[in-house]
Motif scaffolding. Sequence first.
Motif, PDB file in Angstrom:
ATOM      1  N   LEU A  46     -49.487  36.362   8.743  1.00  0.00           N
ATOM      2  CA  LEU A  46     -50.831  35.928   9.138  1.00  0.00           C
ATOM      3  C   LEU A  46     -51.164  36.540  10.498  1.00  0.00           C
ATOM      4  O   LEU A  46     -50.604  36.145  11.521  1.00  0.00           O
ATOM      5  CB  LEU A  46     -50.906  34.401   9.207  1.00  0.00           C
ATOM      6  CG  LEU A  46     -52.275  33.810   9.555  1.00  0.00           C
ATOM      7  CD1 LEU A  46     -53.333  34.188   8.520  1.00  0.00           C
ATOM      8  CD2 LEU A  46     -52.198  32.287   9.692  1.00  0.00           C
ATOM      9  N   LYS A  47     -52.055  37.508  10.505  1.00  0.00           N
ATOM     10  CA  LYS A  47     -52.333  38.276  11.723  1.00  0.00           C
ATOM     11  C   LYS A  47     -53.600  37.833  12.441  1.00  0.00           C
ATOM     12  O   LYS A  47     -53.751  38.045  13.637  1.00  0.00           O
ATOM     13  CB  LYS A  47     -52.455  39.774  11.380  1.00  0.00           C
ATOM     14  CG  LYS A  47     -51.220  40.380  10.768  1.00  0.00           C
ATOM     15  CD  LYS A  47     -50.008  40.261  11.679  1.00  0.00           C
ATOM     16  CE  LYS A  47     -48.770  40.908  11.076  1.00  0.00           C
ATOM     17  NZ  LYS A  47     -47.576  40.723  11.920  1.00  0.00           N
ATOM     18  N   ARG A  48     -54.536  37.244  11.700  1.00  0.00           N
ATOM     19  CA  ARG A  48     -55.797  36.883  12.359  1.00  0.00           C
ATOM     20  C   ARG A  48     -56.478  35.724  11.627  1.00  0.00           C
ATOM     21  O   ARG A  48     -56.243  35.488  10.436  1.00  0.00           O
ATOM     22  CB  ARG A  48     -56.736  38.086  12.462  1.00  0.00           C
ATOM     23  CG  ARG A  48     -57.160  38.689  11.163  1.00  0.00           C
ATOM     24  CD  ARG A  48     -57.806  40.056  11.319  1.00  0.00           C
ATOM     25  NE  ARG A  48     -56.890  41.080  11.762  1.00  0.00           N
ATOM     26  CZ  ARG A  48     -56.017  41.707  10.970  1.00  0.00           C
ATOM     27  NH1 ARG A  48     -55.929  41.389   9.685  1.00  0.00           N
ATOM     28  NH2 ARG A  48     -55.238  42.636  11.441  1.00  0.00           N
ATOM     29  N   THR A  61     -55.436  37.482   6.638  1.00  0.00           N
ATOM     30  CA  THR A  61     -56.523  37.026   7.503  1.00  0.00           C
ATOM     31  C   THR A  61     -57.084  35.749   6.897  1.00  0.00           C
ATOM     32  O   THR A  61     -57.558  35.756   5.752  1.00  0.00           O
ATOM     33  CB  THR A  61     -57.633  38.085   7.609  1.00  0.00           C
ATOM     34  OG1 THR A  61     -57.084  39.295   8.151  1.00  0.00           O
ATOM     35  CG2 THR A  61     -58.759  37.600   8.524  1.00  0.00           C
ATOM     36  N   LEU A  62     -57.026  34.665   7.644  1.00  0.00           N
ATOM     37  CA  LEU A  62     -57.542  33.378   7.173  1.00  0.00           C
ATOM     38  C   LEU A  62     -58.966  33.187   7.676  1.00  0.00           C
ATOM     39  O   LEU A  62     -59.263  33.460   8.847  1.00  0.00           O
ATOM     40  CB  LEU A  62     -56.652  32.249   7.696  1.00  0.00           C
ATOM     41  CG  LEU A  62     -57.086  30.807   7.383  1.00  0.00           C
ATOM     42  CD1 LEU A  62     -57.038  30.538   5.881  1.00  0.00           C
ATOM     43  CD2 LEU A  62     -56.208  29.813   8.144  1.00  0.00           C
ATOM     44  N   ILE A  63     -59.835  32.718   6.792  1.00  0.00           N
ATOM     45  CA  ILE A  63     -61.217  32.434   7.180  1.00  0.00           C
ATOM     46  C   ILE A  63     -61.379  30.915   7.261  1.00  0.00           C
ATOM     47  O   ILE A  63     -61.367  30.222   6.248  1.00  0.00           O
ATOM     48  CB  ILE A  63     -62.245  33.003   6.170  1.00  0.00           C
ATOM     49  CG1 ILE A  63     -61.851  34.404   5.689  1.00  0.00           C
ATOM     50  CG2 ILE A  63     -63.646  32.988   6.785  1.00  0.00           C
ATOM     51  CD1 ILE A  63     -61.719  35.446   6.753  1.00  0.00           C
ATOM     52  N   ASP A  64     -61.509  30.412   8.491  1.00  0.00           N
ATOM     53  CA  ASP A  64     -61.692  28.992   8.806  1.00  0.00           C
ATOM     54  C   ASP A  64     -60.422  28.171   8.547  1.00  0.00           C
ATOM     55  O   ASP A  64     -59.566  28.563   7.754  1.00  0.00           O
ATOM     56  CB  ASP A  64     -62.899  28.404   8.074  1.00  0.00           C
ATOM     57  CG  ASP A  64     -64.214  28.998   8.564  1.00  0.00           C
ATOM     58  OD1 ASP A  64     -64.312  29.313   9.762  1.00  0.00           O
ATOM     59  OD2 ASP A  64     -65.149  29.147   7.757  1.00  0.00           O
ATOM     60  N   PRO A  66     -48.550  32.033  17.777  1.00  0.00           N
ATOM     61  CA  PRO A  66     -49.294  32.533  18.952  1.00  0.00           C
ATOM     62  C   PRO A  66     -49.750  33.984  18.867  1.00  0.00           C
ATOM     63  O   PRO A  66     -50.620  34.403  19.628  1.00  0.00           O
ATOM     64  CB  PRO A  66     -48.290  32.344  20.106  1.00  0.00           C
ATOM     65  CG  PRO A  66     -46.954  32.190  19.457  1.00  0.00           C
ATOM     66  CD  PRO A  66     -47.195  31.584  18.117  1.00  0.00           C
ATOM     67  N   TRP A  67     -49.174  34.741  17.922  1.00  0.00           N
ATOM     68  CA  TRP A  67     -49.576  36.150  17.782  1.00  0.00           C
ATOM     69  C   TRP A  67     -50.913  36.327  17.063  1.00  0.00           C
ATOM     70  O   TRP A  67     -51.475  37.411  17.032  1.00  0.00           O
ATOM     71  CB  TRP A  67     -48.498  36.924  17.020  1.00  0.00           C
ATOM     72  CG  TRP A  67     -48.288  36.431  15.615  1.00  0.00           C
ATOM     73  CD1 TRP A  67     -49.026  36.743  14.498  1.00  0.00           C
ATOM     74  CD2 TRP A  67     -47.280  35.515  15.156  1.00  0.00           C
ATOM     75  NE1 TRP A  67     -48.550  36.080  13.394  1.00  0.00           N
ATOM     76  CE2 TRP A  67     -47.479  35.326  13.756  1.00  0.00           C
ATOM     77  CE3 TRP A  67     -46.241  34.834  15.789  1.00  0.00           C
ATOM     78  CZ2 TRP A  67     -46.660  34.485  12.993  1.00  0.00           C
ATOM     79  CZ3 TRP A  67     -45.432  34.014  15.023  1.00  0.00           C
ATOM     80  CH2 TRP A  67     -45.647  33.839  13.654  1.00  0.00           C
ATOM     81  N   TYR A 109     -62.686  25.081   0.680  1.00  0.00           N
ATOM     82  CA  TYR A 109     -62.133  26.310   0.128  1.00  0.00           C
ATOM     83  C   TYR A 109     -62.082  27.422   1.175  1.00  0.00           C
ATOM     84  O   TYR A 109     -62.881  28.356   1.136  1.00  0.00           O
ATOM     85  CB  TYR A 109     -62.966  26.774  -1.067  1.00  0.00           C
ATOM     86  CG  TYR A 109     -62.979  25.797  -2.218  1.00  0.00           C
ATOM     87  CD1 TYR A 109     -62.056  25.899  -3.262  1.00  0.00           C
ATOM     88  CD2 TYR A 109     -63.915  24.765  -2.271  1.00  0.00           C
ATOM     89  CE1 TYR A 109     -62.069  25.003  -4.323  1.00  0.00           C
ATOM     90  CE2 TYR A 109     -63.931  23.865  -3.320  1.00  0.00           C
ATOM     91  CZ  TYR A 109     -63.008  23.985  -4.345  1.00  0.00           C
ATOM     92  OH  TYR A 109     -63.022  23.092  -5.381  1.00  0.00           O
ATOM     93  N   PRO A 110     -61.140  27.341   2.128  1.00  0.00           N
ATOM     94  CA  PRO A 110     -60.945  28.487   3.027  1.00  0.00           C
ATOM     95  C   PRO A 110     -60.560  29.716   2.202  1.00  0.00           C
ATOM     96  O   PRO A 110     -60.042  29.585   1.079  1.00  0.00           O
ATOM     97  CB  PRO A 110     -59.776  28.047   3.921  1.00  0.00           C
ATOM     98  CG  PRO A 110     -59.704  26.562   3.781  1.00  0.00           C
ATOM     99  CD  PRO A 110     -60.190  26.254   2.402  1.00  0.00           C
ATOM    100  N   SER A 111     -60.816  30.888   2.742  1.00  0.00           N
ATOM    101  CA  SER A 111     -60.463  32.131   2.048  1.00  0.00           C
ATOM    102  C   SER A 111     -59.347  32.849   2.791  1.00  0.00           C
ATOM    103  O   SER A 111     -59.234  32.755   4.021  1.00  0.00           O
ATOM    104  CB  SER A 111     -61.678  33.059   1.959  1.00  0.00           C
ATOM    105  OG  SER A 111     -62.683  32.491   1.142  1.00  0.00           O
ATOM    106  N   LEU A 112     -58.539  33.568   2.030  1.00  0.00           N
ATOM    107  CA  LEU A 112     -57.472  34.375   2.595  1.00  0.00           C
ATOM    108  C   LEU A 112     -57.695  35.822   2.169  1.00  0.00           C
ATOM    109  O   LEU A 112     -57.784  36.115   0.970  1.00  0.00           O
ATOM    110  CB  LEU A 112     -56.114  33.884   2.087  1.00  0.00           C
ATOM    111  CG  LEU A 112     -54.870  34.498   2.739  1.00  0.00           C
ATOM    112  CD1 LEU A 112     -54.729  34.024   4.181  1.00  0.00           C
ATOM    113  CD2 LEU A 112     -53.613  34.136   1.944  1.00  0.00           C
TER     114      LEU A 112
END
Length: 231
Positions: free
Chosen positions: A58-60, A31-34, A82-83, A20-23
């Motif tokens: 999706l920035k980070r 921002t995506l977590i994992d 790539p950004w 369960y990744p988090s957004l």
Amino acid sequence: MKIKELPIKFEFNGQNNYIYPSLLISNNELTLIDTGYTGFLHLIENEILKHGYEMKHLKRIIITHYDDDHIGSLYDFKEKYPWINIIASDLEAKYISGEMKSERLIQAEQKLENMPEEEMEFGKWFIQQLKNLKHVPIDEKVQDGDMILDNKCRIIATPGHTSGHISLYIPSLKSVITGDAAVKENQELVIANPHFCLNIEKAEQSLNKIKSLHAEHYYCYHGGKLTLVEA
């Protein structure tokens, strides 16, 4: 700011599993977590798109720690987008970027030396999985207490599972994104896979640390979201 849980279904050893990744969504930025295991890019993309968001926003990506189920698709994300700004703790950054051999690989190689014969095949496979992970430079290194995402999100150092493990606390949402500092089991927060913890005592302290935040929602990478409603 909002948090969306991304249930990712996959098969392992003939059984259905979930992570369960988090957004995090803030000011139309994602921002995506994992990032799941290697090859999970499309699974995560599809889940993000399902929620009505576009990948161009999706920035980070924030990585809680170096483990193959958390950084497996990081290289693919960075190559395709790539950004993206990649964020990790000081210590985990050294492993993710390849500056230092990862703690998990060292642990796996040490365990192999005394592993029972029937587990040897899995042990060797696991080591190869870790060796196959592609290194990615870290754009921003964070430490305990740092405020990120326009001061809406606080970095919480939660060592134990790995030395540089971090969790995220979003006070305005009364929410914690736990990474592997906690998993949801039987509607409770417990230590994630104690067998793999590098320091079980620190893992227990970290679990207590995030519990002491008295959040209402805990987003666990394994087990999913736990909502606690105090009587």
